[in-house]
Design an enzyme around this catalytic site. Structure first.
Site, PDB file in Angstrom:
ATOM      1  N   CYS A  58      27.266  60.071  46.456  1.00 43.95           N
ATOM      2  CA  CYS A  58      26.594  60.173  47.765  1.00 43.95           C
ATOM      3  C   CYS A  58      27.576  60.628  48.839  1.00 43.95           C
ATOM      4  CB  CYS A  58      25.990  58.830  48.138  1.00 43.95           C
ATOM      5  SG  CYS A  58      27.232  57.556  48.437  1.00 43.95           S
ATOM      6  N   CYS A  61      32.394  57.763  49.568  1.00 45.79           N
ATOM      7  CA  CYS A  61      33.838  57.495  49.490  1.00 45.79           C
ATOM      8  C   CYS A  61      34.599  58.452  50.409  1.00 45.79           C
ATOM      9  CB  CYS A  61      34.325  57.617  48.049  1.00 45.79           C
ATOM     10  SG  CYS A  61      33.724  56.304  46.983  1.00 45.79           S
ATOM     11  N   CYS A 154      31.258  54.584  41.158  1.00 46.07           N
ATOM     12  CA  CYS A 154      30.667  55.584  40.255  1.00 46.07           C
ATOM     13  C   CYS A 154      31.723  56.253  39.374  1.00 46.07           C
ATOM     14  CB  CYS A 154      29.925  56.649  41.063  1.00 46.07           C
ATOM     15  SG  CYS A 154      28.676  55.984  42.166  1.00 46.07           S
ATOM     16  N   CYS A 197      32.135  50.134  46.463  1.00 52.95           N
ATOM     17  CA  CYS A 197      31.145  51.131  46.883  1.00 52.95           C
ATOM     18  C   CYS A 197      30.973  51.050  48.396  1.00 52.95           C
ATOM     19  CB  CYS A 197      29.822  50.837  46.171  1.00 52.95           C
ATOM     20  SG  CYS A 197      28.504  52.023  46.493  1.00 52.95           S
ATOM     21  N   HIS A 235      35.404  34.400  45.539  1.00 52.41           N
ATOM     22  CA  HIS A 235      34.885  33.037  45.710  1.00 52.41           C
ATOM     23  C   HIS A 235      36.012  32.049  46.048  1.00 52.41           C
ATOM     24  CE1 HIS A 235      32.036  29.773  45.020  1.00 52.41           C
ATOM     25  NE2 HIS A 235      32.858  29.227  44.151  1.00 52.41           N
ATOM     26  N   CYS A 238      36.960  32.651  49.765  1.00 53.84           N
ATOM     27  CA  CYS A 238      35.876  32.893  50.717  1.00 53.84           C
ATOM     28  C   CYS A 238      35.881  31.871  51.853  1.00 53.84           C
ATOM     29  CB  CYS A 238      34.548  32.819  49.980  1.00 53.84           C
ATOM     30  SG  CYS A 238      33.147  33.234  51.023  1.00 53.84           S
ATOM     31  N   CYS A 262      26.881  29.069  52.484  1.00 49.20           N
ATOM     32  CA  CYS A 262      27.166  29.867  51.280  1.00 49.20           C
ATOM     33  C   CYS A 262      25.968  30.737  50.890  1.00 49.20           C
ATOM     34  CB  CYS A 262      27.504  28.915  50.128  1.00 49.20           C
ATOM     35  SG  CYS A 262      27.650  29.752  48.562  1.00 49.20           S
ATOM     36  N   CYS A 268      24.837  36.191  45.973  1.00 45.38           N
ATOM     37  CA  CYS A 268      26.263  36.495  46.104  1.00 45.38           C
ATOM     38  C   CYS A 268      26.951  36.532  44.733  1.00 45.38           C
ATOM     39  CB  CYS A 268      26.945  35.473  46.998  1.00 45.38           C
ATOM     40  SG  CYS A 268      28.663  35.904  47.318  1.00 45.38           S
ATOM     41  N   CYS A 277      38.727  42.012  49.817  1.00 42.52           N
ATOM     42  CA  CYS A 277      37.916  42.299  51.017  1.00 42.52           C
ATOM     43  C   CYS A 277      38.009  41.168  52.022  1.00 42.52           C
ATOM     44  CB  CYS A 277      36.450  42.521  50.630  1.00 42.52           C
ATOM     45  SG  CYS A 277      36.184  43.887  49.494  1.00 42.52           S
ATOM     46  N   CYS A 289      31.375  42.293  53.962  1.00 41.43           N
ATOM     47  CA  CYS A 289      29.985  41.931  53.664  1.00 41.43           C
ATOM     48  C   CYS A 289      29.671  40.477  54.001  1.00 41.43           C
ATOM     49  CB  CYS A 289      29.681  42.206  52.191  1.00 41.43           C
ATOM     50  SG  CYS A 289      29.860  43.940  51.750  1.00 41.43           S
ATOM     51  N   CYS A 296      28.100  39.190  48.714  1.00 39.61           N
ATOM     52  CA  CYS A 296      28.943  40.139  47.977  1.00 39.61           C
ATOM     53  C   CYS A 296      28.116  40.646  46.797  1.00 39.61           C
ATOM     54  CB  CYS A 296      30.197  39.418  47.477  1.00 39.61           C
ATOM     55  SG  CYS A 296      31.160  40.348  46.274  1.00 39.61           S
ATOM     56  N   CYS A 299      30.666  44.981  43.918  1.00 41.70           N
ATOM     57  CA  CYS A 299      30.858  46.417  43.657  1.00 41.70           C
ATOM     58  C   CYS A 299      32.265  46.744  43.169  1.00 41.70           C
ATOM     59  CB  CYS A 299      30.486  47.246  44.874  1.00 41.70           C
ATOM     60  SG  CYS A 299      31.502  46.931  46.327  1.00 41.70           S
TER      61      CYS A 299
HETATM   62 FE1  SF4 Z   1      31.320  32.016  46.828  1.00 41.28          FE
HETATM   63 FE2  SF4 Z   1      29.674  33.907  47.771  1.00 41.28          FE
HETATM   64 FE3  SF4 Z   1      29.387  31.375  48.546  1.00 41.28          FE
HETATM   65 FE4  SF4 Z   1      31.493  32.838  49.379  1.00 41.28          FE
HETATM   66  S1  SF4 Z   1      29.338  33.196  49.899  1.00 41.28           S
HETATM   67  S2  SF4 Z   1      31.528  30.714  48.654  1.00 41.28           S
HETATM   68  S3  SF4 Z   1      31.891  34.043  47.526  1.00 41.28           S
HETATM   69  S4  SF4 Z   1      29.134  32.159  46.421  1.00 41.28           S
END
Ligand code: SF4
Length: 370
Positions: A58, A61, A154, A197, A235, A238, A262, A268, A277, A289, A296, A299
């Site tokens: 697309c 990138c 991709c 992506c 995770h 996060c 969460c 997620c 990220c 994201c 998430c 990707c």
């Molecule tokens: Fe884990 Fe997603 Fe919850 Fe963050 S938002 S704690 S990455 S499940």
């Protein structure tokens, strides 16, 4: 040959130092190397050629990379190195464009960036450029390259096109499976996969600068991703992990109380996603994201998109690194259903697994450490 539509402003010694310093930070290397990296960049000014191919894609990138302000990706591409072929930004078209690629190939030794999947079905006829299949263009262009960087989901693993009818693959992988279609033309050449992506501009800049400076590629994982960028689990890092551990899952987008909870129940894939990220962020470091209240989608992983779809629906089970597969429905049923905000998810998980967490410590953590 000036075949490109864009020219970045003249790059100065100060710019080189700035780019070098930023690139070292990206790679997690010492700032003491800044003068060496800046010198390597200066010396490669206009010498290192890059050929950028686009297949079943697309152009996201390219957009992502060229929109980057810090480090200034356009300067890296247009001033530091010599971008010889890029369908989206080059002024030339038709035969003139193909001549630019042919001339670069004659000289050889370039860095080949591949964006977009490679369709293999029907002898590759789902994607043709200048009368040639993309599959054959990749073969012939890769054969003269010094290093190859597939960018985006991709070109690395097939991405979204892999779920369609074209048998779309990445350069080395069809999802998690290593294929060998291009092994004869890439033998002995470094291949550095930069999924997500789209590709994150900083990761591409970091890899190019590393290659220009040291002539090598950074350490890679089994899916050919640089560990510096893809060695950490989303995770585990996060900012919403505390809510996961406390069993606070967002179920209603409209409830202001839940806005930072969460996102696991909204699909997620953070528990199985490996990237940085959470600290690198996107859009010139504005957010990413999960920070923007979007789950998430995983990707960065070879399973994206086909094995992760539908992407905004929760997985039935959660796979936690070091713990294994956990059936969240059983977890909820064990404590009588619903979101139990007062009972930590670690405890819920330990109950579902038939284990006690008597000392009040995180069972997940305890199992990881054991
Ligand atoms: Fe884990 Fe997603 Fe919850 Fe963050 S938002 S704690 S990455 S499940």
């Amino acid at each position: 040959m000036d075949t490109l539509a864009l020219r970045a402003p003249e790059i100065t010694r100060r710019d080189f130092l700035k780019i070098a310093s930023a690139a070292l930070a990206l790679l997690g290397l010492s700032q003491a190397l800044t003068p060496r990296v800046a010198k390597a960049l200066e010396e490669s000014l206009g010498k290192t050629a890059v050929v950028w191919l686009e297949g079943q894609d697309c152009a996201g990138c390219s957009e992502s990379f060229l929109n980057s302000l810090e480090p200034p990706a356009a300067s890296i591409l247009l001033d530091t190195i010599s971008l010889r072929y890029h369908e989206t930004v080059m002024a030339a078209s038709g035969e003139q464009a193909e001549e630019a690629r042919a001339k670069a190939m004659e000289e050889g030794g370039y860095v080949l960036v591949i964006e977009g999947a490679i369709p293999m079905a029907e002898d590759g006829r789902f994607c043709t450029i200048g009368g040639k299949t993309f599959r054959d263009i990749v073969r012939e262009t890769a054969s003269r390259a010094a290093a190859i960087i597939p960018v985006g989901a991709c070109a690395t693993y097939g991405g979204i096109p892999r779920s369609g009818p074209t048998d779309a693959v990445g350069l080395l992988f069809r999802g998690t499976q290593r294929h060998h279609y291009f092994d004869d033309v890439i033998a002995g050449k470094p291949v550095i996969n930069l999924p997500t992506c789209p590709v994150h501009p900083e990761r591409l800049v970091g890899v190019i600068v590393h290659y220009l400076t040291f002539g090598t590629v950074p350490p890679l994982d089994r899916f050919h991703r640089p560990l510096a960028f893809y060695g950490h689990n989303q995770h585990e890092n996060c900012e919403r992990r505390g809510h996961f551990d406390a069993g606070r899952f967002l179920t209603d987008w409209g409830d202001p109380r839940q806005q930072e909870w969460c996102l696991y129940l909204k699909g997620c894939r953070g528990p199985v996603a490996y990237q940085d990220c959470w600290k690198r962020k996107w859009n010139n470091r504005v957010n990413y994201c999960i920070q923007a209240n979007t789950p998430c989608v995983g990707c960065s992983e070879p399973e994206f998109y086909e094995s992760f779809s539908p992407i905004y629906e929760r997985q039935f089970d959660v796979e936690l690194p070091g713990v294994g597969r956990v059936d969240i429905d059983k977890v909820m049923a064990t404590v009588g259903g619903a979101v139990a905000a007062s009972i930590g998810a670690d405890l819920l998980i330990s109950r579902a697994k038939g284990k006690k967490n008597g000392d009040g410590q995180s069972q997940v953590k305890a199992e990881k450490e054991s």
